[in-house]
Design a protein around this motif. Structure first.
Motif, PDB file in Angstrom:
ATOM      1  N   ASN A 118       0.859  -1.180   0.000  1.00 58.68           N
ATOM      2  CA  ASN A 118       0.000   0.000   0.000  1.00 58.68           C
ATOM      3  C   ASN A 118       0.908   1.248   0.000  1.00 58.68           C
ATOM      4  O   ASN A 118       2.145   1.127  -0.031  1.00 58.68           O
ATOM      5  CB  ASN A 118      -0.994  -0.041   1.175  1.00 58.68           C
ATOM      6  N   ALA A 119       0.315   2.429   0.001  1.00 57.49           N
ATOM      7  CA  ALA A 119       1.107   3.652  -0.194  1.00 57.49           C
ATOM      8  C   ALA A 119       2.164   3.831   0.901  1.00 57.49           C
ATOM      9  O   ALA A 119       3.306   4.205   0.620  1.00 57.49           O
ATOM     10  CB  ALA A 119       0.183   4.874  -0.253  1.00 57.49           C
ATOM     11  N   GLY A 153      -2.706   6.259  -3.572  1.00 57.34           N
ATOM     12  CA  GLY A 153      -3.323   5.365  -2.592  1.00 57.34           C
ATOM     13  C   GLY A 153      -4.029   4.223  -3.300  1.00 57.34           C
ATOM     14  O   GLY A 153      -3.889   4.040  -4.517  1.00 57.34           O
ATOM     15  N   SER A 154      -4.785   3.446  -2.533  1.00 57.27           N
ATOM     16  CA  SER A 154      -5.475   2.289  -3.090  1.00 57.27           C
ATOM     17  C   SER A 154      -6.508   2.750  -4.109  1.00 57.27           C
ATOM     18  O   SER A 154      -7.263   3.672  -3.867  1.00 57.27           O
ATOM     19  CB  SER A 154      -6.165   1.504  -1.971  1.00 57.27           C
ATOM     20  N   GLN A 155      -6.520   2.063  -5.244  1.00 60.88           N
ATOM     21  CA  GLN A 155      -7.462   2.445  -6.295  1.00 60.88           C
ATOM     22  C   GLN A 155      -8.745   1.625  -6.182  1.00 60.88           C
ATOM     23  O   GLN A 155      -8.842   0.728  -5.344  1.00 60.88           O
ATOM     24  CB  GLN A 155      -6.781   2.262  -7.643  1.00 60.88           C
ATOM     25  N   LEU A 156      -9.716   1.962  -6.995  1.00 60.30           N
ATOM     26  CA  LEU A 156     -10.931   1.139  -7.051  1.00 60.30           C
ATOM     27  C   LEU A 156     -10.656  -0.073  -7.941  1.00 60.30           C
ATOM     28  O   LEU A 156      -9.761  -0.046  -8.796  1.00 60.30           O
ATOM     29  CB  LEU A 156     -12.110   1.942  -7.591  1.00 60.30           C
ATOM     30  N   PRO A 235     -12.012  -4.417  -3.263  1.00 60.59           N
ATOM     31  CA  PRO A 235     -10.953  -3.394  -3.273  1.00 60.59           C
ATOM     32  C   PRO A 235     -10.124  -3.464  -4.550  1.00 60.59           C
ATOM     33  O   PRO A 235     -10.307  -4.357  -5.359  1.00 60.59           O
ATOM     34  CB  PRO A 235     -10.106  -3.805  -2.062  1.00 60.59           C
ATOM     35  N   GLY A 236      -9.202  -2.499  -4.694  1.00 58.40           N
ATOM     36  CA  GLY A 236      -8.343  -2.429  -5.876  1.00 58.40           C
ATOM     37  C   GLY A 236      -7.198  -3.418  -5.745  1.00 58.40           C
ATOM     38  O   GLY A 236      -6.043  -3.034  -5.611  1.00 58.40           O
ATOM     39  N   ILE A 237      -7.563  -4.715  -5.822  1.00 59.07           N
ATOM     40  CA  ILE A 237      -6.571  -5.769  -5.547  1.00 59.07           C
ATOM     41  C   ILE A 237      -5.368  -5.719  -6.498  1.00 59.07           C
ATOM     42  O   ILE A 237      -4.277  -6.125  -6.140  1.00 59.07           O
ATOM     43  CB  ILE A 237      -7.214  -7.180  -5.629  1.00 59.07           C
ATOM     44  N   GLY A 240      -3.037  -1.590  -5.237  1.00 61.93           N
ATOM     45  CA  GLY A 240      -3.259  -1.115  -3.867  1.00 61.93           C
ATOM     46  C   GLY A 240      -2.546   0.185  -3.566  1.00 61.93           C
ATOM     47  O   GLY A 240      -2.706   0.753  -2.486  1.00 61.93           O
TER      48      GLY A 240
END
Lengths: 365, 365
Positions: A118-119, A153-156, A235-237, A240
């Motif tokens: 993640n970020a 950050g995490s995307q869709l 989530p944006g698997i 991320g």
């Protein structure tokens, strides 16, 4: 030369009682650089990050280092940007490194990987886990000095025209994705596409695309993707986080004075923080708007997530065994990722999991 | 005055072909500041952040702005640091604002609250959600200009001499905590303590303390807390992040040139990113060492977490109704927090929840 005249020629002027206090005067050349960006104009947070970066450098150097954004050089492909900065056609650019995977598959680690970091974990690896040093080494051969300079950050997970209930539902699906996510989708039977952002809405409406992963709620809503494909998966698997990189031409960098290098280095780090925190601040607002405007939020089924995870691990292993740079960076990244997941499982994720429950669920007796 | 002589007096020197290219010469006074810190010497990441910040400013200004860390001014109480910077006794300090809660309860929001924001959400609120502007307004009355300049990320829940199975097990427990966490523990029947870090190990061993929450695995291990109290509870529900703040004396700030202000502003933002990513990188390593050295990891029971959540909400409401500044900041913070939790529930937390599963659990068919 008369004293007053000489000072004016140096641009010092005579006001402000400069001689009343000890001074250190600096004499450095003015620098005017153009910065290309890989981002289309609709990505206002990333464009804002580019402006923030340039403004920071200008103020830090009292206007001496001037970085101008050239809109005619924007929205170029990532591979062309890598070449343009490497040859010095432009001294500087903002891009997502995974746009140049055809040239260097290992650049995926400089942006995002399916089921990756993640970020925050990306920053930990880049700044304190050896990541940035590896990209400095890799890109030196391309004539480029890279810096992390943003993160979405995490995307869709993407906008789908139809619901996805099983892995089989992905079969033959034309899905717009970026980076290594395409290889993972191919292993699951889908047909990855690289449709430009301006065409995404129309392609989804007309059915030439079945699904599209773009960025997150803020950017996706500006393109109207929710009007063209209502099922919004999370989530944006496959993404991320997505790090933005600043590339500087190596010769141009080496000619800079130490304080000018520091100004660019500091401005890139600040832009990294600025972009992530701006996405984080605006994402919830946009998400609520999307739902109010008809978006139907759906979690990916666990079977789909697990199948994608297995496909992603296979893909990483295949690339690592076929490409020395990919293997070298993968060997640093993978144990770091596994350690991060251990720590997040105990601390960050277990805190977030409770904190992000609905208030009624948190307070229940 | 002879030309060469005059240039030397200005400190310009004559080397480097300064006249061959256009120059902008700057004439600014040298600045030598002392920076106090609230951190004991054992907190090497926070001390490292202070050194990083000072080094960044020095390089950005080509050595002209020199910030020296004064060890004799370190480890002071947060309330004294607020006064010292406000009066100008020191021009600058690094601290955790919640150390000065006795003076300003609303300063809790500038560090951490029970069941509050995580580190990314704190940055989103500070930089893009109006948080920083509120603290600039609040601390202007104290003669201080504040900047976010670090974050520990989510902390551990604390080291306990005995297992905690029910809320009743907290009754009468002497627990070392910081900030508003003490008020929450008091509502749950415990007796919060403010033991200095150097005494924590001995106090736990001798039983004058029953439990202690310090920071996270890296810092806690350096103090040997796991040798004195083996049960390590998680998550850090009472401190899901802890922001570090840089305070600058207001008059000193206003006298600075724009580029020097920018150097401090940029260095604080960079230190924020540097400290968080360093904690993130080192926490997993330290956690594994702690477990190897005998620490027994335990999740807080859900009933205890829920009771603490209710107590925290009551405490925030009580403070908001009794203190205008607390209410004003709470009114900005609370809806922002609830929106962040909504977004993290969908995106970040659901990604992290799967990603942080053990590899075998992720790939299961």
């Amino acid at each position: 030369m008369e004293r007053r005249h000489f000072l004016t020629a140096l641009g010092l002027g005579l006001g402000g009682g400069a001689f009343a206090t000890p001074v250190v005067a600096q004499s450095r050349p003015e620098i005017r650089w153009t910065m290309a960006t890989a981002f289309s104009a609709d990505l206002d947070i990333l464009q804002g990050g580019a402006e923030f970066l340039a403004g920071r450098v200008a103020t830090l150097t009292a206007g001496r280092v001037n970085i101008g954004l050239d809109p005619t050089r924007s929205a170029g492909s990532g591979a062309r940007i890598l070449d343009d900065v490497g040859t010095g056609a432009v001294p500087m650019a903002l891009t997502a490194s995974y746009n140049a995977l055809d040239k260097e598959p290992a650049l995926a680690f400089d942006t995002a990987l399916p089921f990756g970091l993640n970020a925050r974990q990306q920053n930990a690896w880049m700044y304190h886990g050896g990541g940035l040093a590896l990209f400095r080494e890799l890109l030196a051969d391309h004539g480029v000095v890279p810096f992390p300079a943003g993160n979405t950050g995490s995307q869709l997970g993407g906008w789908f025209r139809r619901e996805i209930n099983t892995v089989q539902d992905l079969n033959g699906l034309k899905v717009r994705v970026s980076g290594l996510a395409g290889d993972v989708l191919k292993r699951l039977g889908a047909a990855p596409q690289n449709t430009p952002s301006a065409d995404l809405g129309r392609a989804l409406e007309q059915g030439t695309l079945d699904a599209a992963a773009w960025v997150g709620p803020h950017d996706d809503r500006r393109l109207g993707l929710h009007k063209a494909a209502r099922y919004c998966y999370y989530p944006g698997i496959l993404e991320g986080n997505a790090q933005i990189s600043c590339y500087v031409n190596r010769q141009a960098w080496e000619r800079l004075a130490p304080e000018d290098r520091e100004a660019i280095d500091a401005a890139c780090a600040d832009a990294n923080l600025w972009v992530t925190s701006r996405y984080d601040a605006l994402s919830p607002v946009a998400l609520k708007q999307l739902v109010a405007e008809g978006a139907l939020l759906r979690p990916f089924p666990l079977d789909v997530i697990r199948a994608a995870y297995r496909a992603a691990e296979e893909q990483l292993d295949a690339l690592a065994s076929g490409n020395p740079w990919f293997r070298k960076i993968h060997d640093s990244w993978k144990p770091f990722r596994d350690d991060q997941h251990l720590w997040f499982r105990i601390a960050e994720s277990s805190f977030d999991r409770f904190a992000s429950l609905r208030p009624g669920d948190k307070g229940r007796n």
